[in-house]
Motif scaffolding. Structure first.
Motif, mmCIF file in Angstrom:
data_model
loop_
_atom_site.group_PDB
_atom_site.id
_atom_site.type_symbol
_atom_site.label_atom_id
_atom_site.label_comp_id
_atom_site.label_asym_id
_atom_site.label_seq_id
_atom_site.Cartn_x
_atom_site.Cartn_y
_atom_site.Cartn_z
ATOM 1 N N ASP A 107 14.728 -33.004 4.036
ATOM 2 C CA ASP A 107 14.635 -34.267 4.994
ATOM 3 C C ASP A 107 13.271 -34.248 5.781
ATOM 4 O O ASP A 107 12.837 -35.335 5.977
ATOM 5 C CB ASP A 107 15.593 -34.188 6.109
ATOM 6 C CG ASP A 107 17.294 -34.428 5.604
ATOM 7 O OD1 ASP A 107 17.171 -35.178 4.575
ATOM 8 O OD2 ASP A 107 18.193 -33.533 6.104
ATOM 9 N N ASP A 108 12.743 -33.105 5.954
ATOM 10 C CA ASP A 108 11.305 -33.139 6.736
ATOM 11 C C ASP A 108 10.560 -33.872 5.491
ATOM 12 O O ASP A 108 9.505 -34.751 5.730
ATOM 13 C CB ASP A 108 10.758 -31.761 7.040
ATOM 14 C CG ASP A 108 11.748 -31.040 8.162
ATOM 15 O OD1 ASP A 108 11.961 -31.795 9.196
ATOM 16 O OD2 ASP A 108 11.847 -29.845 8.242
ATOM 17 N N GLY B 276 2.135 -44.979 8.830
ATOM 18 C CA GLY B 276 2.223 -44.189 9.911
ATOM 19 C C GLY B 276 3.102 -44.697 10.873
ATOM 20 O O GLY B 276 3.388 -43.950 11.929
ATOM 21 N N ARG B 277 2.990 -46.121 11.095
ATOM 22 C CA ARG B 277 3.822 -46.826 12.363
ATOM 23 C C ARG B 277 5.022 -47.423 11.865
ATOM 24 O O ARG B 277 5.481 -47.999 12.613
ATOM 25 C CB ARG B 277 2.608 -47.875 12.687
ATOM 26 C CG ARG B 277 1.372 -47.358 13.342
ATOM 27 C CD ARG B 277 0.650 -48.464 13.941
ATOM 28 N NE ARG B 277 1.206 -49.089 14.883
ATOM 29 C CZ ARG B 277 1.411 -48.917 16.254
ATOM 30 N NH1 ARG B 277 0.833 -47.643 16.398
ATOM 31 N NH2 ARG B 277 2.002 -49.487 17.283
ATOM 32 N N ALA B 278 5.572 -46.874 10.753
ATOM 33 C CA ALA B 278 6.969 -47.155 10.532
ATOM 34 C C ALA B 278 7.727 -46.977 11.774
ATOM 35 O O ALA B 278 7.779 -45.814 12.036
ATOM 36 C CB ALA B 278 7.527 -46.388 9.244
ATOM 37 N N THR B 279 8.716 -47.867 11.884
ATOM 38 C CA THR B 279 9.463 -47.882 13.179
ATOM 39 C C THR B 279 10.824 -46.696 12.568
ATOM 40 O O THR B 279 10.977 -46.290 11.614
ATOM 41 C CB THR B 279 10.239 -49.121 13.576
ATOM 42 O OG1 THR B 279 11.074 -49.371 12.534
ATOM 43 C CG2 THR B 279 9.144 -49.981 13.749
ATOM 44 N N PHE B 280 11.199 -46.180 13.686
ATOM 45 C CA PHE B 280 12.278 -45.130 13.452
ATOM 46 C C PHE B 280 13.431 -45.690 13.019
ATOM 47 O O PHE B 280 14.231 -45.213 11.973
ATOM 48 C CB PHE B 280 12.660 -44.501 14.922
ATOM 49 C CG PHE B 280 11.925 -43.673 15.587
ATOM 50 C CD1 PHE B 280 11.203 -42.320 14.888
ATOM 51 C CD2 PHE B 280 11.150 -44.107 16.807
ATOM 52 C CE1 PHE B 280 10.282 -41.622 15.546
ATOM 53 C CE2 PHE B 280 10.425 -42.985 17.448
ATOM 54 C CZ PHE B 280 9.687 -41.623 16.718
ATOM 55 N N SER B 281 13.684 -46.895 13.184
ATOM 56 C CA SER B 281 14.644 -47.660 12.737
ATOM 57 C C SER B 281 14.453 -48.051 10.960
ATOM 58 O O SER B 281 15.332 -47.665 10.121
ATOM 59 C CB SER B 281 15.301 -48.943 12.985
ATOM 60 O OG SER B 281 14.141 -49.790 12.794
ATOM 61 N N GLU B 282 13.374 -48.084 10.596
ATOM 62 C CA GLU B 282 12.749 -48.305 9.357
ATOM 63 C C GLU B 282 13.100 -46.936 8.621
ATOM 64 O O GLU B 282 13.215 -46.643 7.371
ATOM 65 C CB GLU B 282 11.478 -48.620 9.139
ATOM 66 C CG GLU B 282 11.032 -50.060 9.465
ATOM 67 C CD GLU B 282 9.914 -50.605 9.425
ATOM 68 O OE1 GLU B 282 9.599 -51.810 9.308
ATOM 69 O OE2 GLU B 282 8.915 -49.860 9.901
ATOM 70 N N LEU B 283 12.564 -46.059 9.204
ATOM 71 C CA LEU B 283 12.633 -44.554 8.625
ATOM 72 C C LEU B 283 14.159 -44.123 8.382
ATOM 73 O O LEU B 283 14.553 -43.375 7.473
ATOM 74 C CB LEU B 283 11.983 -43.514 9.436
ATOM 75 C CG LEU B 283 10.245 -43.780 9.898
ATOM 76 C CD1 LEU B 283 9.908 -42.663 10.873
ATOM 77 C CD2 LEU B 283 9.781 -43.326 8.547
ATOM 78 N N ARG C 180 13.869 -36.963 16.433
ATOM 79 C CA ARG C 180 13.824 -35.467 16.743
ATOM 80 C C ARG C 180 13.031 -34.757 15.576
ATOM 81 O O ARG C 180 12.197 -34.013 15.980
ATOM 82 C CB ARG C 180 15.304 -34.908 16.818
ATOM 83 C CG ARG C 180 16.010 -35.134 18.185
ATOM 84 C CD ARG C 180 17.128 -34.127 18.081
ATOM 85 N NE ARG C 180 18.141 -34.046 17.206
ATOM 86 C CZ ARG C 180 18.957 -35.040 16.996
ATOM 87 N NH1 ARG C 180 19.226 -35.936 17.877
ATOM 88 N NH2 ARG C 180 19.789 -34.886 15.866
ATOM 89 N N ARG C 181 13.373 -35.153 14.394
ATOM 90 C CA ARG C 181 12.417 -34.552 13.317
ATOM 91 C C ARG C 181 11.015 -34.889 13.419
ATOM 92 O O ARG C 181 10.129 -34.060 13.092
ATOM 93 C CB ARG C 181 12.872 -35.122 12.108
ATOM 94 C CG ARG C 181 14.169 -34.102 11.693
ATOM 95 C CD ARG C 181 14.667 -34.680 10.296
ATOM 96 N NE ARG C 181 15.642 -33.925 9.769
ATOM 97 C CZ ARG C 181 16.030 -32.608 9.167
ATOM 98 N NH1 ARG C 181 14.608 -32.082 8.879
ATOM 99 N NH2 ARG C 181 16.907 -32.064 8.841
ATOM 100 N N VAL C 182 10.637 -36.126 13.702
ATOM 101 C CA VAL C 182 9.299 -36.839 13.589
ATOM 102 C C VAL C 182 8.434 -35.857 15.090
ATOM 103 O O VAL C 182 7.315 -35.492 14.700
ATOM 104 C CB VAL C 182 9.094 -38.280 13.649
ATOM 105 C CG1 VAL C 182 7.624 -38.465 14.236
ATOM 106 C CG2 VAL C 182 9.628 -38.845 12.450
ATOM 107 N N SER D 105 4.890 -32.075 16.958
ATOM 108 C CA SER D 105 4.545 -30.918 17.954
ATOM 109 C C SER D 105 4.177 -29.695 17.358
ATOM 110 O O SER D 105 3.211 -28.599 17.802
ATOM 111 C CB SER D 105 5.726 -30.769 19.073
ATOM 112 O OG SER D 105 6.805 -30.224 18.101
ATOM 113 N N SER D 106 4.489 -29.348 16.183
ATOM 114 C CA SER D 106 4.230 -28.095 15.466
ATOM 115 C C SER D 106 2.978 -28.054 14.632
ATOM 116 O O SER D 106 2.394 -27.288 14.354
ATOM 117 C CB SER D 106 5.185 -27.740 14.273
ATOM 118 O OG SER D 106 5.339 -28.911 13.277
ATOM 119 N N GLY D 107 2.368 -29.440 14.776
ATOM 120 C CA GLY D 107 1.069 -29.635 13.983
ATOM 121 C C GLY D 107 1.062 -29.931 12.629
ATOM 122 O O GLY D 107 -0.126 -30.188 12.217
ATOM 123 N N VAL D 108 2.199 -30.033 12.016
ATOM 124 C CA VAL D 108 2.350 -30.269 10.555
ATOM 125 C C VAL D 108 1.955 -31.637 10.489
ATOM 126 O O VAL D 108 1.196 -32.001 9.488
ATOM 127 C CB VAL D 108 3.881 -29.983 9.954
ATOM 128 C CG1 VAL D 108 3.966 -30.513 8.589
ATOM 129 C CG2 VAL D 108 3.978 -28.486 10.018
#
Length: 324
Positions: A181-182, A193-200, A213-215, A220-223
């Protein structure tokens, strides 16, 4: 399309997006003192006139992977075809034709040792009219990746930068593990990079809250970080070049840190090979490039030899867009 000069608000928007590629237009407008509609209009115009695109990128070092710079010397009749074939690969970026059209330069981020060996030792070695292949492992990044060149244009004041700067990345504590999923989210954000959360959510089948939450965790992990693709000429950078510096080992760290501070430097890293630092630079014209070499590079203690190669054409920046 011929590059058009950018005004002060354009430059502020570009730097704002470099700081936080997913910042809402309303937030950017609030910080810049303009309406969100103005920001949205500028964004759409810059997509056309300056090749603006926000791209979700993966910091491979956070996954325990190693990046490479590959130099391919070939006959001029196959250089562009080879560069285009490499550009279509998802594990490449920053592909340029240099050295009079007889060399292809490619940044490569193989997902595994098997992928690396398959490309370097099999496909490229067997490609007709490729004269030589040299691969340079990235040992340490001095500038580049999450640090983009637009951070150096100083269009924003310190207060505006602080207001737009995203939360700091968590300290590194070992490689981050990704699940399917990641990986799916990173592929989508790598396209927009600006795809909305609803699009994702629609594209992945995950709930919108789970996507969010995943994004946030990946960031935050730097990935995950966001970079801005743009036409260099729009920012007055008519000349781009690669520098290959041979530096005394005792001066390697100091030289790399000094390069990172140079406004002209877009990328600098310690590498394997005869030259031990590679740097990508951009200048307004050849006169300024000469002054940069003679004055700034010439002033660096420990630099023993410099090889330069002008970029004739960029085939791929962060993403490959064959129509452009």
């Amino acid at each position: 399309m011929e590059a058009q000069p950018l005004d002060a608000l354009d430059l502020k928007l570009l730097q704002a997006l470099q700081l936080d590629g997913r910042a809402a237009f309303s937030r950017i407008g609030e910080v810049l003192g303009v309406s969100d509609q103005t920001v949205a209009r500028r964004f759409r115009r810059l997509r056309t006139t300056a090749g603006l695109r926000v791209v979700g990128m993966v910091d491979e070092t956070r996954l325990g992977r190693t990046g490479w710079i590959v130099r391919l010397r070939c006959t001029p009749d196959v250089a562009e075809q080879l560069a285009t074939a490499l550009a279509r690969r998802p594990d490449t970026s920053y592909i340029d034709l240099i050295a009079g059209g007889t060399e292809v330069l490619c940044a490569m981020k193989p997902r595994s040792q098997k992928d690396r060996d398959e490309l370097l030792f099999d496909r490229l070695q067997r490609t007709p009219r490729v004269i030589s292949v040299s691969a340079h492992c990235l040992l340490h990044n001095f500038y580049g990746g999450p640090l983009g060149w637009l951070d150096k244009i100083q269009a924003l004041d310190a207060e505006q930068e602080e207001a737009l700067r995203p939360p700091q990345v968590e300290p590194r504590s070992g490689p981050v593990a990704l699940d399917t999923d990641d990986e799916a989210l990173l592929v989508l954000l790598g396209r927009d990079g600006r795809a909305t959360f609803s699009e994702l959510q629609s594209a992945t089948g995950q709930s919108e809250s789970a996507v969010k939450r995943r994004v946030e965790r990946l960031r935050s992990s730097g990935v995950l970080y966001y970079d801005v693709q743009h036409d260099s000429a729009s920012l007055g950078q008519g000349v781009r070049a690669m520098l290959w510096l041979t530096v005394a080992p005792s001066a390697l760290a100091d030289t790399g840190r000094a390069l990172a501070e140079h406004r002209e430097v877009r990328f600098a890293a310690a590498i394997t090979g005869q030259a031990n630092i590679a740097a990508s630079v951009a200048c307004p014209d050849t006169g300024e490039f000469y002054r940069y070499l003679s004055e700034k590079i010439g002033a660096l203690q420990g630099v023993q030899f410099v090889e330069t190669a002008l970029t004739l054409r960029q085939i791929k920046q962060l993403t490959y867009e064959p129509s452009r």
